[in-house]
Write a protein that holds these residues in place. Structure first.
Motif, PDB file in Angstrom:
ATOM      1  N   MET A   1      38.090  36.295  96.706  1.00  0.00           N
ATOM      2  CA  MET A   1      37.240  36.247  97.868  1.00  0.00           C
ATOM      3  C   MET A   1      37.186  37.660  98.440  1.00  0.00           C
ATOM      4  SD  MET A   1      37.685  33.848 101.287  1.00  0.00           S
ATOM      5  CE  MET A   1      37.782  32.379 100.344  1.00  0.00           C
ATOM      6  N   ASN A   2      35.983  38.126  98.724  1.00  0.00           N
ATOM      7  CA  ASN A   2      35.855  39.486  99.242  1.00  0.00           C
ATOM      8  C   ASN A   2      36.042  39.526 100.759  1.00  0.00           C
ATOM      9  OD1 ASN A   2      33.454  38.608 100.343  1.00  0.00           O
ATOM     10  ND2 ASN A   2      32.158  39.619  98.837  1.00  0.00           N
ATOM     11  N   SER A   3      36.227  40.713 101.284  1.00  0.00           N
ATOM     12  CA  SER A   3      36.551  40.866 102.707  1.00  0.00           C
ATOM     13  C   SER A   3      35.395  40.428 103.613  1.00  0.00           C
ATOM     14  CB  SER A   3      36.957  42.301 103.009  1.00  0.00           C
ATOM     15  OG  SER A   3      35.901  43.177 102.727  1.00  0.00           O
ATOM     16  N   ALA A   4      34.165  40.576 103.166  1.00  0.00           N
ATOM     17  CA  ALA A   4      33.028  40.146 103.977  1.00  0.00           C
ATOM     18  C   ALA A   4      33.043  38.632 104.158  1.00  0.00           C
ATOM     19  CB  ALA A   4      31.722  40.589 103.329  1.00  0.00           C
ATOM     20  N   ARG A   5      33.354  37.901 103.082  1.00  0.00           N
ATOM     21  CA  ARG A   5      33.415  36.429 103.167  1.00  0.00           C
ATOM     22  C   ARG A   5      34.586  35.997 104.043  1.00  0.00           C
ATOM     23  NH1 ARG A   5      30.944  31.825 103.828  1.00  0.00           N
ATOM     24  NH2 ARG A   5      31.892  30.090 102.730  1.00  0.00           N
ATOM     25  N   ILE A   6      35.719  36.679 103.927  1.00  0.00           N
ATOM     26  CA  ILE A   6      36.881  36.351 104.764  1.00  0.00           C
ATOM     27  C   ILE A   6      36.532  36.586 106.233  1.00  0.00           C
ATOM     28  CG2 ILE A   6      39.223  37.044 105.389  1.00  0.00           C
ATOM     29  CD1 ILE A   6      39.723  37.515 102.388  1.00  0.00           C
ATOM     30  N   SER A   7      35.905  37.708 106.547  1.00  0.00           N
ATOM     31  CA  SER A   7      35.501  38.000 107.929  1.00  0.00           C
ATOM     32  C   SER A   7      34.537  36.948 108.454  1.00  0.00           C
ATOM     33  CB  SER A   7      34.846  39.376 108.015  1.00  0.00           C
ATOM     34  OG  SER A   7      35.766  40.369 107.681  1.00  0.00           O
ATOM     35  N   GLU A   8      33.621  36.516 107.610  1.00  0.00           N
ATOM     36  CA  GLU A   8      32.666  35.479 107.982  1.00  0.00           C
ATOM     37  C   GLU A   8      33.388  34.168 108.296  1.00  0.00           C
ATOM     38  OE1 GLU A   8      29.281  32.981 105.589  1.00  0.00           O
ATOM     39  OE2 GLU A   8      29.452  35.115 105.161  1.00  0.00           O
ATOM     40  N   LEU A   9      34.357  33.799 107.470  1.00  0.00           N
ATOM     41  CA  LEU A   9      35.105  32.563 107.698  1.00  0.00           C
ATOM     42  C   LEU A   9      35.976  32.643 108.949  1.00  0.00           C
ATOM     43  CD1 LEU A   9      36.203  31.534 104.106  1.00  0.00           C
ATOM     44  CD2 LEU A   9      34.605  30.349 105.584  1.00  0.00           C
ATOM     45  N   THR A  27      31.115  26.115 100.354  1.00  0.00           N
ATOM     46  CA  THR A  27      30.903  27.293  99.506  1.00  0.00           C
ATOM     47  C   THR A  27      29.443  27.715  99.525  1.00  0.00           C
ATOM     48  OG1 THR A  27      30.534  25.934  97.571  1.00  0.00           O
ATOM     49  CG2 THR A  27      32.773  26.685  97.953  1.00  0.00           C
ATOM     50  N   GLN A  28      29.230  28.973  99.209  1.00  0.00           N
ATOM     51  CA  GLN A  28      27.868  29.474  99.100  1.00  0.00           C
ATOM     52  C   GLN A  28      27.300  29.025  97.759  1.00  0.00           C
ATOM     53  OE1 GLN A  28      28.583  33.662  99.542  1.00  0.00           O
ATOM     54  NE2 GLN A  28      28.419  33.578 101.758  1.00  0.00           N
ATOM     55  N   GLU A  29      25.994  28.895  97.695  1.00  0.00           N
ATOM     56  CA  GLU A  29      25.319  28.438  96.476  1.00  0.00           C
ATOM     57  C   GLU A  29      25.622  29.351  95.298  1.00  0.00           C
ATOM     58  OE1 GLU A  29      22.450  26.183  95.995  1.00  0.00           O
ATOM     59  OE2 GLU A  29      22.791  25.181  97.907  1.00  0.00           O
ATOM     60  N   GLY A  30      25.998  28.764  94.184  1.00  0.00           N
ATOM     61  CA  GLY A  30      26.223  29.514  92.960  1.00  0.00           C
ATOM     62  C   GLY A  30      27.538  30.266  92.878  1.00  0.00           C
ATOM     63  N   ILE A  31      28.374  30.153  93.883  1.00  0.00           N
ATOM     64  CA  ILE A  31      29.664  30.846  93.885  1.00  0.00           C
ATOM     65  C   ILE A  31      30.764  29.802  93.937  1.00  0.00           C
ATOM     66  CG2 ILE A  31      31.159  32.450  95.134  1.00  0.00           C
ATOM     67  CD1 ILE A  31      28.636  33.763  96.254  1.00  0.00           C
ATOM     68  N   LYS A  32      31.773  29.976  93.092  1.00  0.00           N
ATOM     69  CA  LYS A  32      32.853  28.991  93.084  1.00  0.00           C
ATOM     70  C   LYS A  32      33.706  29.118  94.345  1.00  0.00           C
ATOM     71  CE  LYS A  32      36.351  31.564  90.627  1.00  0.00           C
ATOM     72  NZ  LYS A  32      37.471  31.429  89.773  1.00  0.00           N
ATOM     73  N   PRO A  33      34.275  28.015  94.826  1.00  0.00           N
ATOM     74  CA  PRO A  33      35.107  28.050  96.033  1.00  0.00           C
ATOM     75  C   PRO A  33      36.373  28.865  95.813  1.00  0.00           C
ATOM     76  CG  PRO A  33      34.828  25.804  95.210  1.00  0.00           C
ATOM     77  CD  PRO A  33      34.134  26.710  94.270  1.00  0.00           C
ATOM     78  N   ASP A  34      36.913  29.403  96.904  1.00  0.00           N
ATOM     79  CA  ASP A  34      38.062  30.289  96.790  1.00  0.00           C
ATOM     80  C   ASP A  34      39.023  30.070  97.949  1.00  0.00           C
ATOM     81  OD1 ASP A  34      39.576  32.205  95.558  1.00  0.00           O
ATOM     82  OD2 ASP A  34      38.140  33.822  95.842  1.00  0.00           O
ATOM     83  N   LEU A  35      40.203  30.649  97.817  1.00  0.00           N
ATOM     84  CA  LEU A  35      41.258  30.547  98.816  1.00  0.00           C
ATOM     85  C   LEU A  35      41.694  31.936  99.233  1.00  0.00           C
ATOM     86  CD1 LEU A  35      43.535  28.955 100.325  1.00  0.00           C
ATOM     87  CD2 LEU A  35      44.861  29.137  98.232  1.00  0.00           C
ATOM     88  N   GLY A  36      41.816  32.162 100.538  1.00  0.00           N
ATOM     89  CA  GLY A  36      42.323  33.417 101.064  1.00  0.00           C
ATOM     90  C   GLY A  36      43.533  33.134 101.939  1.00  0.00           C
ATOM     91  N   ASN A  68      40.840  21.317  92.586  1.00  0.00           N
ATOM     92  CA  ASN A  68      39.408  21.522  92.799  1.00  0.00           C
ATOM     93  C   ASN A  68      39.155  21.912  94.239  1.00  0.00           C
ATOM     94  OD1 ASN A  68      38.717  20.799  90.189  1.00  0.00           O
ATOM     95  ND2 ASN A  68      38.633  18.635  90.715  1.00  0.00           N
ATOM     96  N   LEU A  69      39.029  23.194  94.485  1.00  0.00           N
ATOM     97  CA  LEU A  69      38.670  23.628  95.830  1.00  0.00           C
ATOM     98  C   LEU A  69      37.203  23.295  96.040  1.00  0.00           C
ATOM     99  CD1 LEU A  69      40.333  27.154  96.079  1.00  0.00           C
ATOM    100  CD2 LEU A  69      40.921  25.146  97.404  1.00  0.00           C
ATOM    101  N   ASP A  70      36.910  22.470  97.031  1.00  0.00           N
ATOM    102  CA  ASP A  70      35.515  22.143  97.303  1.00  0.00           C
ATOM    103  C   ASP A  70      34.970  22.938  98.479  1.00  0.00           C
ATOM    104  OD1 ASP A  70      37.119  20.856  99.110  1.00  0.00           O
ATOM    105  OD2 ASP A  70      35.995  18.983  99.090  1.00  0.00           O
ATOM    106  N   LYS A  71      35.829  23.756  99.089  1.00  0.00           N
ATOM    107  CA  LYS A  71      35.430  24.603 100.206  1.00  0.00           C
ATOM    108  C   LYS A  71      36.080  25.962 100.051  1.00  0.00           C
ATOM    109  CE  LYS A  71      35.334  20.897 103.615  1.00  0.00           C
ATOM    110  NZ  LYS A  71      35.901  20.430 104.881  1.00  0.00           N
ATOM    111  N   ASP A  72      35.491  26.969 100.705  1.00  0.00           N
ATOM    112  CA  ASP A  72      36.174  28.251 100.859  1.00  0.00           C
ATOM    113  C   ASP A  72      37.172  28.064 101.995  1.00  0.00           C
ATOM    114  OD1 ASP A  72      34.821  29.640  98.895  1.00  0.00           O
ATOM    115  OD2 ASP A  72      33.280  30.374 100.253  1.00  0.00           O
ATOM    116  N   VAL A  73      38.417  28.473 101.769  1.00  0.00           N
ATOM    117  CA  VAL A  73      39.474  28.268 102.757  1.00  0.00           C
ATOM    118  C   VAL A  73      40.217  29.576 102.980  1.00  0.00           C
ATOM    119  CG1 VAL A  73      41.625  27.035 103.238  1.00  0.00           C
ATOM    120  CG2 VAL A  73      39.786  25.869 102.022  1.00  0.00           C
ATOM    121  N   VAL A  74      40.467  29.892 104.245  1.00  0.00           N
ATOM    122  CA  VAL A  74      41.330  31.016 104.621  1.00  0.00           C
ATOM    123  C   VAL A  74      42.411  30.459 105.527  1.00  0.00           C
ATOM    124  CG1 VAL A  74      41.500  33.212 105.851  1.00  0.00           C
ATOM    125  CG2 VAL A  74      39.508  32.747 104.445  1.00  0.00           C
ATOM    126  N   VAL A  75      43.659  30.769 105.206  1.00  0.00           N
ATOM    127  CA  VAL A  75      44.795  30.358 106.026  1.00  0.00           C
ATOM    128  C   VAL A  75      45.411  31.622 106.599  1.00  0.00           C
ATOM    129  CG1 VAL A  75      47.006  29.165 106.056  1.00  0.00           C
ATOM    130  CG2 VAL A  75      45.198  28.366 104.532  1.00  0.00           C
TER     131      VAL A  75
END
Length: 105
Positions: A1-9, A27-36, A68-75
């Protein structure tokens, strides 16, 4: 996950406990979900403790979502750890942190 997406979350209203903030968004269209995972050096002084917390969070998130991450998650850690234990993460505190993050998932 890039820093722009983390900042957005991080701008999204989180689920919180006394120690953790959990930020999740579809998640954004066409991008797999991720964990930060964000554990600041100011809040967990020792690298050993920061790494242990990060491993614990990854393990709990992946187990909860069955791989299966179905969402982008930042903890994100919100409060300093180890105040009563001279800056070290102890078993009692680890169990408290584990139960709080499990409650958020």
């Amino acid at each position: 996950m890039n820093s722009a997406r983390i900042s957005e979350l991080l701008k999204i209203h989180p689920k919180t406990s006394s120690y953790w903030g959990l930020y999740a968004a579809p998640t954004q269209e066409g991008i797999k979900p991720d964990l930060g995972v964000a554990v600041a050096k100011k809040l967990a002084k020792r690298a050993v403790d920061r790494n242990r917390l990060k491993r614990m969070i990854r393990e709990l998130i992946w187990a909860a979502q069955a791989g299966n991450l179905d969402k982008d998650v930042v903890v994100k850690l919100k409060k300093p750890i180890g105040r009563e234990t001279r800056g070290r993460l102890r078993k009692k505190e680890t169990e408290l942190l584990r139960s709080q993050i499990s409650g958020l998932i």
